[in-house]
Structure formats: structure tokens, C-alpha cells
Design a protein around this motif. Structure first.
Motif, PDB file in Angstrom:
ATOM      1  N   PHE A  47       0.812  -1.220   0.000  1.00 67.35           N
ATOM      2  CA  PHE A  47       0.000   0.000   0.000  1.00 67.35           C
ATOM      3  C   PHE A  47       0.843   1.268   0.000  1.00 67.35           C
ATOM      4  O   PHE A  47       0.577   2.195  -0.760  1.00 67.35           O
ATOM      5  CB  PHE A  47      -1.018  -0.039   1.154  1.00 67.35           C
ATOM      6  N   GLU A  48       1.865   1.283   0.857  1.00 63.78           N
ATOM      7  CA  GLU A  48       2.721   2.466   0.945  1.00 63.78           C
ATOM      8  C   GLU A  48       4.116   2.039   1.339  1.00 63.78           C
ATOM      9  O   GLU A  48       4.296   1.399   2.360  1.00 63.78           O
ATOM     10  CB  GLU A  48       2.172   3.414   2.020  1.00 63.78           C
ATOM     11  N   TYR A  49       5.088   2.359   0.519  1.00 64.49           N
ATOM     12  CA  TYR A  49       6.476   2.087   0.880  1.00 64.49           C
ATOM     13  C   TYR A  49       7.402   2.972   0.076  1.00 64.49           C
ATOM     14  O   TYR A  49       6.962   3.685  -0.824  1.00 64.49           O
ATOM     15  CB  TYR A  49       6.812   0.610   0.703  1.00 64.49           C
ATOM     16  N   GLU A  50       8.669   2.927   0.452  1.00 63.14           N
ATOM     17  CA  GLU A  50       9.642   3.764  -0.217  1.00 63.14           C
ATOM     18  C   GLU A  50      10.462   2.913  -1.169  1.00 63.14           C
ATOM     19  O   GLU A  50      10.888   1.816  -0.802  1.00 63.14           O
ATOM     20  CB  GLU A  50      10.562   4.381   0.849  1.00 63.14           C
ATOM     21  N   GLU A  51      10.660   3.398  -2.381  1.00 59.89           N
ATOM     22  CA  GLU A  51      11.483   2.691  -3.352  1.00 59.89           C
ATOM     23  C   GLU A  51      12.312   3.723  -4.098  1.00 59.89           C
ATOM     24  O   GLU A  51      11.745   4.667  -4.670  1.00 59.89           O
ATOM     25  CB  GLU A  51      10.573   1.938  -4.337  1.00 59.89           C
ATOM     26  N   ASN A  52      13.619   3.541  -4.066  1.00 58.83           N
ATOM     27  CA  ASN A  52      14.539   4.500  -4.692  1.00 58.83           C
ATOM     28  C   ASN A  52      14.234   5.942  -4.262  1.00 58.83           C
ATOM     29  O   ASN A  52      14.159   6.846  -5.097  1.00 58.83           O
ATOM     30  CB  ASN A  52      14.487   4.397  -6.225  1.00 58.83           C
ATOM     31  N   GLY A  53      14.022   6.111  -2.977  1.00 59.47           N
ATOM     32  CA  GLY A  53      13.790   7.456  -2.448  1.00 59.47           C
ATOM     33  C   GLY A  53      12.434   8.051  -2.772  1.00 59.47           C
ATOM     34  O   GLY A  53      12.190   9.234  -2.534  1.00 59.47           O
ATOM     35  N   LYS A  54      11.540   7.238  -3.338  1.00 54.22           N
ATOM     36  CA  LYS A  54      10.198   7.749  -3.671  1.00 54.22           C
ATOM     37  C   LYS A  54       9.128   6.937  -2.962  1.00 54.22           C
ATOM     38  O   LYS A  54       9.292   5.734  -2.764  1.00 54.22           O
ATOM     39  CB  LYS A  54       9.965   7.629  -5.183  1.00 54.22           C
ATOM     40  N   TYR A  55       8.036   7.575  -2.622  1.00 61.08           N
ATOM     41  CA  TYR A  55       6.920   6.844  -2.037  1.00 61.08           C
ATOM     42  C   TYR A  55       6.104   6.215  -3.158  1.00 61.08           C
ATOM     43  O   TYR A  55       5.726   6.891  -4.117  1.00 61.08           O
ATOM     44  CB  TYR A  55       6.040   7.786  -1.206  1.00 61.08           C
TER      45      TYR A  55
END
Ligand code: GLN
Length: 257
Positions: A47-55
Motif C-alpha cells: 500500500f505504501e512504501y519507499e522505493e529509490n527514495g520515492k513513495y
């Protein structure tokens, strides 16, 4: 001479105004869009997480798509799940997300949109555990929960009857770790979240039995205060369901599972 001076003053004024407004309004080619702040729990894939500095995640894509559909902008604020409703009440947020289940208790302070996802809490234990088949088997055990969640409330609601010890965590990964490393025997987590986590990584965990409730997720605003935002989100949600974008977002995160 006088005229050019006046023009200069007008231009300077416009610059100052633009600078002042920049944190509240986002200008797009002259038409200013309202910016709503959205509280999210970025330790909560898919649902919500950080990937490569992006949400990223279902909630993030969904609120962005709703915002685009309804002509507003969003500013995402990451926080512990337990802090989202207090931040909404303190006026620090306009909108709450966070894979947040619609509950009667929360409805006392939050107005929820139409439900956008079927979740439900599951009992989760170590992969090799054959001893625990249902919540009754938690007797005398240590059970990990995440603060402020439906899972934590569920544990609280049966703790006296069954008799186990509750240990609390601020985020889901820390709660998972507690069972992974054998410090706790079980945990409660939303089914789509734990099944996604198990499919993505070798967590050494398994879900036991059926879901313990049929919670659904909703997007929230402060009760009685933000009907206009609520209506826009509901309308956006409806449009995205009709035009296929909603399904596209779900498929993007869940299809590979
Ligand atoms: N859906 C659960 C709740 O609303 C858990 C949410 C979360 O941990 N982000 O309490």
C-alpha cells in the motif's frame, strides 16, 4: 518613465505573491491547485512504501490518480501509523491513508470515503510452528502487535479470555522480525499485507486459518470538517473504478504476486 516604474512595482509584487503562495498552492500554468497533505505509513507494502527514495504503492498511486482526476495536488507525509489520526485531529493533515481500516471507533473522529479495498486481519506464526492452529493456542505465548492498529485492538479484545502477553511495535517490519527471530510466537497483520510480504521475501512466516474479520480500507478526513474533500475523493474513486485506472493500479502491485 513613470509608467515603467509602475510596471516594475507590479512585477515585483507579483513575484512576492508567487513566493508566498508556493507552499500552499501549486501553480500550473496560471491555474492554482489546492494542495492537501496526506498522512501515510510508508512501512506498509504493497500500500505504501519507499522505493529509490520515492513513495510508491497502491495508496500512493490511488491518491495521486484521484488528485489528478479531481484537480487538486497532494503532499505526502510519512509517519508511524499510530500518529496518523492524531495528526489529522491536530490539523497537520487534510487526508489520512495508511491502509487504514474503516472502524466504528475511528468513525467517531474520522469521516471515511467509500471503501476501496477488502482486507481483514490474520493470525501469523513462524513457518515451522505446528503448535498454533487458532487464537486459542496463544495461551501463555508472546504475541506481537503494531500500535494503533485493528490487529492490536483485536489482540487486546481476547487477551484476558485467552491469556497471553502482548508486545507492541511502531511498524510492521519490526513486528515481523519479533516472530521471525522467535521472540514472539505470533502476530496479527492485515491479510493482503502479510501475504504480499511473504510472497516478496523469505520471511519464515505463515498465515494460520481464515481472516478474523472483514475490514475494509477507507481514506479519511477530519470528522464533520472536510465534506468537500470527502466528496471529491469519493467522486475521484468512482471515476477511477469506472475508467479502469483503479484496477490498473491494483494489478500493477498485486498481479505479480
Ligand atoms: N488496517 C490496519 C488498521 O487500520 C493496519 C494499518 C497499518 O498498519 N498501516 O489498523
Amino acid at each position: 518613465m513613470k509608467k515603467s516604474l509602475l510596471l516594475l512595482i507590479v512585477a515585483a509584487f507579483a513575484l512576492v505573491l508567487a513566493a508566498c503562495g508556493s507552499d500552499e498552492q501549486a501553480g500550473t500554468g496560471g491555474s492554482e491547485k489546492t494542495v492537501y497533505t496526506v498522512g501515510i505509513d510508508t512501512t506498509y507494502p504493497p500500500f505504501e512504501y519507499e522505493e529509490n527514495g520515492k513513495y510508491v504503492g497502491i495508496d500512493v498511486d490511488l491518491i495521486n490518480a484521484i488528485a489528478e482526476d479531481q484537480g487538486f495536488e497532494v503532499e505526502l507525509k510519512a509517519m508511524d501509523f499510530k500518529g496518523i489520526i492524531p495528526a489529522l485531529q491536530a490539523g497537520q493533515l487534510d487526508i489520512s491513508m495508511g491502509g487504514m481500516s474503516i472502524t466504528e471507533e475511528r468513525k467517531e473522529v474520522v469521516d471515511f470515503t467509500d471503501a476501496y479495498f477488502d482486507a481483514g486481519v490474520s493470525l501469523v506464526i513462524g513457518k515451522d510452528n505446528t503448535e498454533i492452529q487458532s487464537v486459542e493456542d496463544l495461551k501463555g505465548k508472546k504475541v506481537a502487535v503494531k500500535k494503533g492498529t485493528v490487529g492490536a485492538n483485536y489482540a487486546q479484545s481476547i487477551v484476558d479470555e485467552i491469556g497471553f502477553e502482548i508486545v507492541q511495535f511502531d511498524d510492521s517490519p519490526s513486528m515481523f522480525l519479533e516472530v521471525q527471530n522467535g521472540n514472539a510466537a505470533a502476530l496479527f497483520e492485515d491479510y493482503p499485507v502479510i501475504s504480499y510480504a511473504i510472497a516478496q521475501q523469505d520471511l519464515g512466516l505463515q498465515v494460520v486459518g481464515d481472516r478474523l474479520n472483514d475490514d475494509q480500507y477507507g481514506i479519511g478526513v477530519l470528522k464533520g470538517k472536510n465534506q468537500e474533500i470527502l466528496e471529491k475523493i469519493n467522486q475521484g474513486l468512482k471515476n477511477l473504478k469506472e475508467n479502469g485506472k483503479y484496477q490498473e493500479i491494483l494489478d500493477k502491485y498485486l498481479a505479480a504476486e
